[in-house]
Design a protein around this motif. Structure first.
Motif, PDB file in Angstrom:
ATOM      1  N   VAL A 144       0.866  -1.182   0.000  1.00 34.51           N
ATOM      2  CA  VAL A 144       0.000   0.000   0.000  1.00 34.51           C
ATOM      3  C   VAL A 144       0.903   1.232   0.000  1.00 34.51           C
ATOM      4  CG1 VAL A 144      -1.841   1.247   1.183  1.00 34.51           C
ATOM      5  CG2 VAL A 144      -1.741  -1.252   1.319  1.00 34.51           C
ATOM      6  N   TYR A 145       0.790   2.060  -1.041  1.00 34.25           N
ATOM      7  CA  TYR A 145       1.616   3.251  -1.132  1.00 34.25           C
ATOM      8  C   TYR A 145       0.980   4.397  -0.335  1.00 34.25           C
ATOM      9  CZ  TYR A 145       3.890   0.572  -4.778  1.00 34.25           C
ATOM     10  OH  TYR A 145       4.556  -0.415  -5.454  1.00 34.25           O
ATOM     11  N   GLN A 146       1.751   5.426  -0.089  1.00 30.24           N
ATOM     12  CA  GLN A 146       1.281   6.507   0.779  1.00 30.24           C
ATOM     13  C   GLN A 146       0.055   7.222   0.213  1.00 30.24           C
ATOM     14  OE1 GLN A 146       4.197   9.495   1.758  1.00 30.24           O
ATOM     15  NE2 GLN A 146       3.190  10.024   3.652  1.00 30.24           N
ATOM     16  N   ASN A 147      -0.108   7.202  -1.101  1.00 30.24           N
ATOM     17  CA  ASN A 147      -1.282   7.856  -1.681  1.00 30.24           C
ATOM     18  C   ASN A 147      -2.512   6.949  -1.694  1.00 30.24           C
ATOM     19  OD1 ASN A 147      -0.833   6.066  -3.781  1.00 30.24           O
ATOM     20  ND2 ASN A 147      -0.355   7.619  -5.307  1.00 30.24           N
ATOM     21  N   GLY A 148      -2.380   5.738  -1.125  1.00 25.16           N
ATOM     22  CA  GLY A 148      -3.518   4.841  -1.013  1.00 25.16           C
ATOM     23  C   GLY A 148      -3.620   3.796  -2.110  1.00 25.16           C
ATOM     24  N   SER A 149      -2.857   3.925  -3.181  1.00 28.44           N
ATOM     25  CA  SER A 149      -2.910   2.930  -4.250  1.00 28.44           C
ATOM     26  C   SER A 149      -2.230   1.635  -3.796  1.00 28.44           C
ATOM     27  CB  SER A 149      -2.254   3.461  -5.527  1.00 28.44           C
ATOM     28  OG  SER A 149      -0.904   3.794  -5.301  1.00 28.44           O
ATOM     29  N   ILE A 150      -2.638   0.515  -4.402  1.00 27.59           N
ATOM     30  CA  ILE A 150      -2.188  -0.810  -3.983  1.00 27.59           C
ATOM     31  C   ILE A 150      -1.580  -1.556  -5.168  1.00 27.59           C
ATOM     32  CG2 ILE A 150      -2.940  -3.041  -3.065  1.00 27.59           C
ATOM     33  CD1 ILE A 150      -5.166  -1.587  -1.600  1.00 27.59           C
ATOM     34  N   ALA A 151      -0.478  -2.261  -4.907  1.00 27.51           N
ATOM     35  CA  ALA A 151       0.145  -3.108  -5.924  1.00 27.51           C
ATOM     36  C   ALA A 151       0.278  -4.509  -5.347  1.00 27.51           C
ATOM     37  CB  ALA A 151       1.512  -2.564  -6.326  1.00 27.51           C
TER      38      ALA A 151
END
Length: 213
Positions: A171-178
């Motif tokens: 989970v990246y700081q901007n909320g997007s997920i990989a």
């Protein structure tokens, strides 16, 4: 004029109609590490994130640009007992500021059109990486160039016996997920950025499997 200054009588009804095509002003807000935080009027139906960045004069030096996100409320504003009630449900969308700049706002894939009530949140720089879930010890590490998800998990003690290794996600700081990509026996874990969170899920018991005594 004097001719239009009509004297009103009891029970007269005065109706003031809105101008043809008039729409009330709509606003978006900006908070965090920007040069001019606050509320901004949506100037047109095509007012975008790129336009808004120009209006608030850009970001402060310590802003984490890969952590910028848009928060949008779901549902309409309701009126109950003469009070405006805003929906408590919202979605968060990670913004790719770098690609918005590179395309000069011309890429619809990254440059989102804004709606009334949208909020842009710009966090400060975070150089940590957190690891949680099915690992031996939850941990927070300092991010450095070249740090991978696999090495971060190893530094936290490695996987637990119940870890579902193929389902690791970031989970990246901007909320997007990989998520992890798997091919045959190889796993390609997502790359890390400052402020990332690595999550290791738990295996789900397979109800179709039975054991023999």
């Amino acid at each position: 004029s004097i001719d239009q200054n009509i004297k009103l009588m009891a029970n007269d009804l005065v109706v003031v109609r809105s101008k043809l095509g008039y729409q009330s002003k709509e606003f978006v807000s900006v908070s965090g590490l920007v040069k001019k935080p606050g509320d901004y009027a949506i100037k047109s139906n095509k007012y975008t994130v790129y336009d808004l960045i120009a209006d608030f004069n850009g970001f402060l030096p310590d802003a984490q640009l890969n952590g910028v996100k848009l928060r949008r409320r779901l549902g309409d504003v309701k009126v109950m007992d003469d009070e405006l009630i805003e929906s408590e449900e919202f979605i968060e969308v990670g913004l790719n500021v770098d690609k918005i700049f590179k395309s000069k706002g011309l890429s619809n894939e990254f440059n989102i059109s804004l709606k009334n009530g949208d909020e842009i949140i710009v966090p400060r720089f975070d150089n940590s990486v957190e690891i949680s879930g099915e690992i031996l010890q939850a941990a927070a590490l300092t991010y450095y160039r070249g740090l991978t998800a696999a090495s971060a998990i190893n530094k936290s003690g490695g996987f637990s016996a119940n870890a579902k290794r193929s389902a690791v996600y970031v989970v990246y700081q901007n909320g997007s997920i990989a998520s992890t990509k798997s091919f045959l026996f190889f796993r390609n874990y997502p790359k890390l950025l400052p402020g990332s969170k690595i999550v290791v899920p738990k295996k789900i018991a397979n109800a179709s499997k039975t054991s023999l005594a």
